[in-house]
Design a protein around this motif. Structure first.
Motif, PDB file in Angstrom:
ATOM      1  N   PRO A 187      -4.731 -57.843  89.990  1.00 27.32           N
ATOM      2  CA  PRO A 187      -4.681 -59.989  90.830  1.00 27.32           C
ATOM      3  C   PRO A 187      -3.207 -60.590  90.347  1.00 27.32           C
TER       4      PRO A 187
ATOM      5  N   GLU B  95     -11.316 -63.717  90.930  1.00 23.62           N
ATOM      6  CA  GLU B  95     -10.173 -63.221  90.331  1.00 23.62           C
ATOM      7  C   GLU B  95      -9.449 -62.594  91.976  1.00 23.62           C
ATOM      8  N   LEU B  96      -8.452 -63.407  92.594  1.00 19.53           N
ATOM      9  CA  LEU B  96      -7.917 -63.052  93.184  1.00 19.53           C
ATOM     10  C   LEU B  96      -6.401 -62.329  93.731  1.00 19.53           C
ATOM     11  N   THR B  97      -6.322 -61.580  94.261  1.00 19.46           N
ATOM     12  CA  THR B  97      -5.308 -60.449  94.415  1.00 19.46           C
ATOM     13  C   THR B  97      -4.265 -61.142  94.763  1.00 19.46           C
TER      14      THR B  97
ATOM     15  N   VAL C  43      -5.579 -61.289  98.882  1.00 19.91           N
ATOM     16  CA  VAL C  43      -6.535 -62.920  99.329  1.00 19.91           C
ATOM     17  C   VAL C  43      -5.369 -63.852  99.322  1.00 19.91           C
ATOM     18  N   LEU C  44      -4.315 -64.283  98.130  1.00 21.21           N
ATOM     19  CA  LEU C  44      -3.712 -65.878  97.691  1.00 21.21           C
ATOM     20  C   LEU C  44      -3.171 -65.688  99.191  1.00 21.21           C
TER      21      LEU C  44
ATOM     22  N   TRP D  50      -5.991 -67.150 102.302  1.00 17.04           N
ATOM     23  CA  TRP D  50      -5.232 -68.125 101.912  1.00 17.04           C
ATOM     24  C   TRP D  50      -4.457 -68.555 102.180  1.00 17.04           C
TER      25      TRP D  50
ATOM     26  N   TRP E  38      -8.443 -72.798  90.995  1.00 11.39           N
ATOM     27  CA  TRP E  38      -7.710 -72.262  91.967  1.00 11.39           C
ATOM     28  C   TRP E  38      -7.552 -72.488  93.589  1.00 11.39           C
TER      29      TRP E  38
ATOM     30  N   THR F 260      -4.160 -71.947  96.428  1.00 10.84           N
ATOM     31  CA  THR F 260      -4.092 -71.479  98.071  1.00 10.84           C
ATOM     32  C   THR F 260      -2.878 -73.147  98.984  1.00 10.84           C
TER      33      THR F 260
END
Length: 262
Positions: free
Chosen positions: A22, A34-36, A39-40, A43, A73, A77
């Motif tokens: 993460p 939770e964002l790896t 994934v971020l 976005w 969060w 992004t």
């Protein structure tokens, strides 16, 4: 944590290869997201694609994007997407009068800048696929209209002296303060006039794997998260609504400490 882009600010952002752990963990009452890095990155690239499509008439320096998302969060992004297109994230205190912006993004219709060419409403729910209910006329959906864009985006490099953050403090004379891309990348946490409050404000603590970021304003939160990333740590972003018990639980579960001041 590196990025192949030859840009000091973009180099702090996650890439598609950063899927092993993460990068950002969000805590709020009753919520953990939770964002790896991957994934971020997805976005941010999709948001960059939306901005390039919808704000194509913005100045060559990049769009000015007003963000009324608070400490959240999703703010990270959108900042990443803005920076990938060379734009600046505009933050305003509640009583500020913001100059003309190209894009306005908010959690609620009343948070949108009335004169923005492009207006976007974003749902708060982490798994939402679209805005709940009917959108106002000509307003874009901050999820449904973002998702069709590609997961990759070719950006920059950009002029390091260009603004990355524009902040309206809400105090007379309410002159906006700008932070350049190079300045933000070199010292994400910014000037410190007191003890760190979990902002991710300096050198890495020995043995830490994550940095606790607790801020009252969106600009402070964004800078704290960037400081954590610059130090190679997971940013654990905690909502201002969190009580002391939730703060302790987040720190314990994620192995997070405030970063030691420089």
């Amino acid at each position: 944590m590196s990025n192949s882009l030859a840009d000091s600010l973009a180099a702090l952002l996650p890439s598609a290869a950063d899927a092993d752990r993460p990068w950002l963990v969000w805590y709020a009452p009753g919520e953990r997201v939770e964002l790896t890095g991957r994934v971020l990155h997805m976005w941010q690239c999709k948001i960059a694609g939306l901005l390039m499509t919808e704000a194509s008439s913005a100045a060559p320096a990049g769009p000015l994007v007003h963000l009324d998302l608070g400490v959240h969060w999703r703010t990270l992004t959108w900042c990443g997407g803005v920076w990938l297109v060379g734009g600046a994230a505009v933050f305003a205190a509640p009583d500020s009068v913001v100059d003309q912006v190209d894009v306005s993004v908010a959690f609620a219709p009343e948070g949108l800048h009335a004169d923005a060419e492009v207006q976007v409403l974003v749902p708060r729910e982490p798994l939402a696929r679209r805005w709940p209910g009917a959108l106002p006329p000509l307003v874009l959906d901050g999820v449904a209209d973002v998702m069709p864009h590609p997961d990759s985006f070719t950006a920059g490099p950009f002029n390091g002296a260009a603004a990355a953050i524009v902040q309206y403090p809400g105090q007379a004379p309410d002159v906006p303060v700008q932070v350049s891309r190079d300045a933000l990348a070199a010292d994400p946490a910014g000037p410190r006039t007191g003890p760190a409050r979990g902002r991710g404000a300096g050198a890495r603590n020995v043995g830490s794997r994550a940095a606790l970021v607790h801020a009252e304003t969106a600009p402070e939160a964004v800078r704290g998260v960037l400081a954590a990333w610059r130090a190679g740590l997971t940013a654990v972003l905690v909502s201002p609504a969190a009580d002391d018990e939730l703060m302790r639980a987040a720190a314990r579960q994620e192995g997070a400490d405030p970063l030691a001041p420089q």
